[in-house]
Scaffold this active site. Structure first.
Site, PDB file in Angstrom:
ATOM      1  N   ASN A  12       0.868  -1.181   0.000  1.00  0.00           N
ATOM      2  CA  ASN A  12       0.000   0.000   0.000  1.00  0.00           C
ATOM      3  C   ASN A  12       0.903   1.229   0.000  1.00  0.00           C
ATOM      4  O   ASN A  12       1.515   1.547   1.016  1.00  0.00           O
ATOM      5  CB  ASN A  12      -0.895  -0.033   1.250  1.00  0.00           C
ATOM      6  CG  ASN A  12      -1.716   1.234   1.392  1.00  0.00           C
ATOM      7  OD1 ASN A  12      -1.797   2.045   0.463  1.00  0.00           O
ATOM      8  ND2 ASN A  12      -2.330   1.416   2.554  1.00  0.00           N
ATOM      9  N   LYS A  14       0.146   4.248  -0.175  1.00  0.00           N
ATOM     10  CA  LYS A  14      -0.476   5.442   0.447  1.00  0.00           C
ATOM     11  C   LYS A  14      -0.291   6.637  -0.486  1.00  0.00           C
ATOM     12  O   LYS A  14      -0.291   6.452  -1.704  1.00  0.00           O
ATOM     13  CB  LYS A  14       0.073   5.640   1.860  1.00  0.00           C
ATOM     14  CG  LYS A  14      -0.047   4.343   2.681  1.00  0.00           C
ATOM     15  CD  LYS A  14       0.149   4.480   4.148  1.00  0.00           C
ATOM     16  CE  LYS A  14      -0.052   3.118   4.819  1.00  0.00           C
ATOM     17  NZ  LYS A  14       0.020   3.178   6.267  1.00  0.00           N
ATOM     18  N   HIS A 102      -9.287   1.164   5.424  1.00  0.00           N
ATOM     19  CA  HIS A 102      -7.974   1.354   6.054  1.00  0.00           C
ATOM     20  C   HIS A 102      -8.124   2.307   7.241  1.00  0.00           C
ATOM     21  O   HIS A 102      -8.925   3.244   7.198  1.00  0.00           O
ATOM     22  CB  HIS A 102      -6.978   1.919   5.026  1.00  0.00           C
ATOM     23  CG  HIS A 102      -5.568   1.887   5.527  1.00  0.00           C
ATOM     24  ND1 HIS A 102      -5.084   2.829   6.403  1.00  0.00           N
ATOM     25  CD2 HIS A 102      -4.562   1.010   5.319  1.00  0.00           C
ATOM     26  CE1 HIS A 102      -3.825   2.530   6.698  1.00  0.00           C
ATOM     27  NE2 HIS A 102      -3.489   1.429   6.050  1.00  0.00           N
ATOM     28  N   GLU A 104      -6.463   4.702   8.166  1.00  0.00           N
ATOM     29  CA  GLU A 104      -6.273   6.124   7.847  1.00  0.00           C
ATOM     30  C   GLU A 104      -7.542   6.717   7.230  1.00  0.00           C
ATOM     31  O   GLU A 104      -7.832   7.901   7.412  1.00  0.00           O
ATOM     32  CB  GLU A 104      -5.044   6.282   6.921  1.00  0.00           C
ATOM     33  CG  GLU A 104      -3.756   6.065   7.711  1.00  0.00           C
ATOM     34  CD  GLU A 104      -2.598   5.484   6.923  1.00  0.00           C
ATOM     35  OE1 GLU A 104      -2.623   5.524   5.678  1.00  0.00           O
ATOM     36  OE2 GLU A 104      -1.663   4.949   7.567  1.00  0.00           O
ATOM     37  N   GLU A 174      -4.762  -4.862  10.916  1.00  0.00           N
ATOM     38  CA  GLU A 174      -3.727  -3.833  11.085  1.00  0.00           C
ATOM     39  C   GLU A 174      -3.953  -3.086  12.394  1.00  0.00           C
ATOM     40  O   GLU A 174      -4.779  -2.166  12.451  1.00  0.00           O
ATOM     41  CB  GLU A 174      -3.816  -2.819   9.938  1.00  0.00           C
ATOM     42  CG  GLU A 174      -3.573  -3.403   8.582  1.00  0.00           C
ATOM     43  CD  GLU A 174      -2.991  -2.369   7.630  1.00  0.00           C
ATOM     44  OE1 GLU A 174      -2.035  -2.703   6.933  1.00  0.00           O
ATOM     45  OE2 GLU A 174      -3.474  -1.221   7.606  1.00  0.00           O
ATOM     46  N   GLY A 180       3.211   2.340  10.665  1.00  0.00           N
ATOM     47  CA  GLY A 180       4.157   3.425  10.444  1.00  0.00           C
ATOM     48  C   GLY A 180       4.942   3.811  11.688  1.00  0.00           C
ATOM     49  O   GLY A 180       5.618   4.832  11.723  1.00  0.00           O
TER      50      GLY A 180
HETATM   51  O1  LIG Z   1      -1.516  -0.458   4.671  1.00  0.00           O
HETATM   52  C1  LIG Z   1      -0.445  -0.610   5.251  1.00  0.00           C
HETATM   53  C2  LIG Z   1      -0.331  -0.382   6.656  1.00  0.00           C
HETATM   54  O2  LIG Z   1      -0.996   0.754   7.067  1.00  0.00           O
HETATM   55  C3  LIG Z   1       1.017  -0.596   7.250  1.00  0.00           C
HETATM   56  O3  LIG Z   1       1.849   0.509   7.064  1.00  0.00           O
HETATM   57  P1  LIG Z   1       3.400   0.398   7.546  1.00  0.00           P
HETATM   58  O4  LIG Z   1       3.922  -0.851   6.931  1.00  0.00           O
HETATM   59  O5  LIG Z   1       4.045   1.644   7.014  1.00  0.00           O
HETATM   60  O6  LIG Z   1       3.354   0.311   9.034  1.00  0.00           O
END
Ligand SMILES: O=C[C@H](O)COP(=O)(O)O
Length: 261
Positions: A12, A14, A102, A104, A174, A180
């Site tokens: 992902n 983002k 998600h 977010e 998640e 993150g």
């Molecule tokens: O969609 C992916 C997740 O939100 C994980 O993000 P991350 O690997 O940067 O912690």
């Protein structure tokens, strides 16, 4: 991970990488992974909407065994919804997957269970597998309610689906506190919740629950993916930050080779 469900590693991106950077990353990924590796582990990227056409052209033109999808879709089929992208548009671009719910989106765009369920419906209506994200914030985990919270988000989103539709859904657990932050849930913590998610699906839908792939997401890296994938109910990873580096993402996809290393 089990023999019966094919592992899925999805990146992902983002809100990162423009369409030129997207092409460069997918090309690097294709150079870094052999056809055998890509056939053993389904590998998918979820770029920003504006990159998808470029990724599609590259994947189709070079016949890459790399899947792609989007990070969100509209809950509506079409119409006066300025700024939104319909599932039918994503299907036309060849998207196989779309992330839905998600954290977010839930946090910054106030998406609730009802909207997430409508998006799951739109994805399936258009032949796209939703990657349905669920997971608890830190306060919920500290209160010990992480399983109930994640199960409730899951069931609210899949309520009313047929068994055949459920089989096309990918779930991603998640924990928000691991996204993150560099703070990964332990493989045991991830298995605990993911096992409970599968059990809840089994109670509601029966044996098809054994066919549903459930991923873990939250600070997955090449250094921790193998131990996460060793757990029986974990079928893959939804990778954020580490998916922006082609070599690191390729190493994650190659997890079967560094298992136990
Ligand atoms: O969609 C992916 C997740 O939100 C994980 O993000 P991350 O690997 O940067 O912690």
């Amino acid at each position: 991970m089990t023999e019966t469900r094919k592992p899925l590693i999805a990146g992902n991106w983002k809100m990162n990488l423009n369409h030129l950077e997207a092409i460069a990353l997918v090309q690097k990924l294709a150079f870094s992974l052999t056809r055998e590796q890509l056939e053993a582990v389904e590998t998918v990227v979820l770029p920003p909407f504006v990159d998808i056409r470029s990724v599609q052209t590259l994947v189709d033109g070079d016949k890459l065994v790399i899947g792609f999808g989007a990070q969100d879709l509209s809950a509506h089929p079409s119409g006066a919804y300025t700024g939104e992208i319909a599932g039918s548009m994503l299907a036309k671009l060849g998207c196989s997957y779309v992330a839905v719910g998600h954290s977010e989106r839930r946090q910054y765009h106030e998406e609730g269970d009802e909207l997430v369920a409508a998006k799951v419906r739109q994805a399936l209506n258009n032949g796209i597998s939703p990657i349905l994200c669920v997971g608890e914030a830190l306060d919920v985990r500290e209160a010990g309610d992480h399983i109930a919270h994640s199960v409730s988000q899951l069931i609210a989103a899949v309520d009313g689906l047929t068994e055949e539709e459920l089989a096309k859904v990918v779930v991603a657990y998640e924990p928000v506190w691991a996204i993150g932050t560099g703070r990964t849930a332990s493989a045991e913590d991830a298995q605990e919740v993911i096992g409970a998610l599968r059990q809840a699906l089994g109670e509601k839908f029966g044996a098809v629950a054994e066919r549903v792939r459930i991923l873990y997401g939250g600070s997955v890296k090449s250094s921790n993916v193998a131990q996460i994938m060793a757990k029986p109910d974990i079928d893959g990873a939804l990778v954020g930050g580490a998916s922006l580096d082609a070599e690191e993402f390729a190493k994650i996809v190659r997890f079967p080779e560094h298992a136990g290393a």
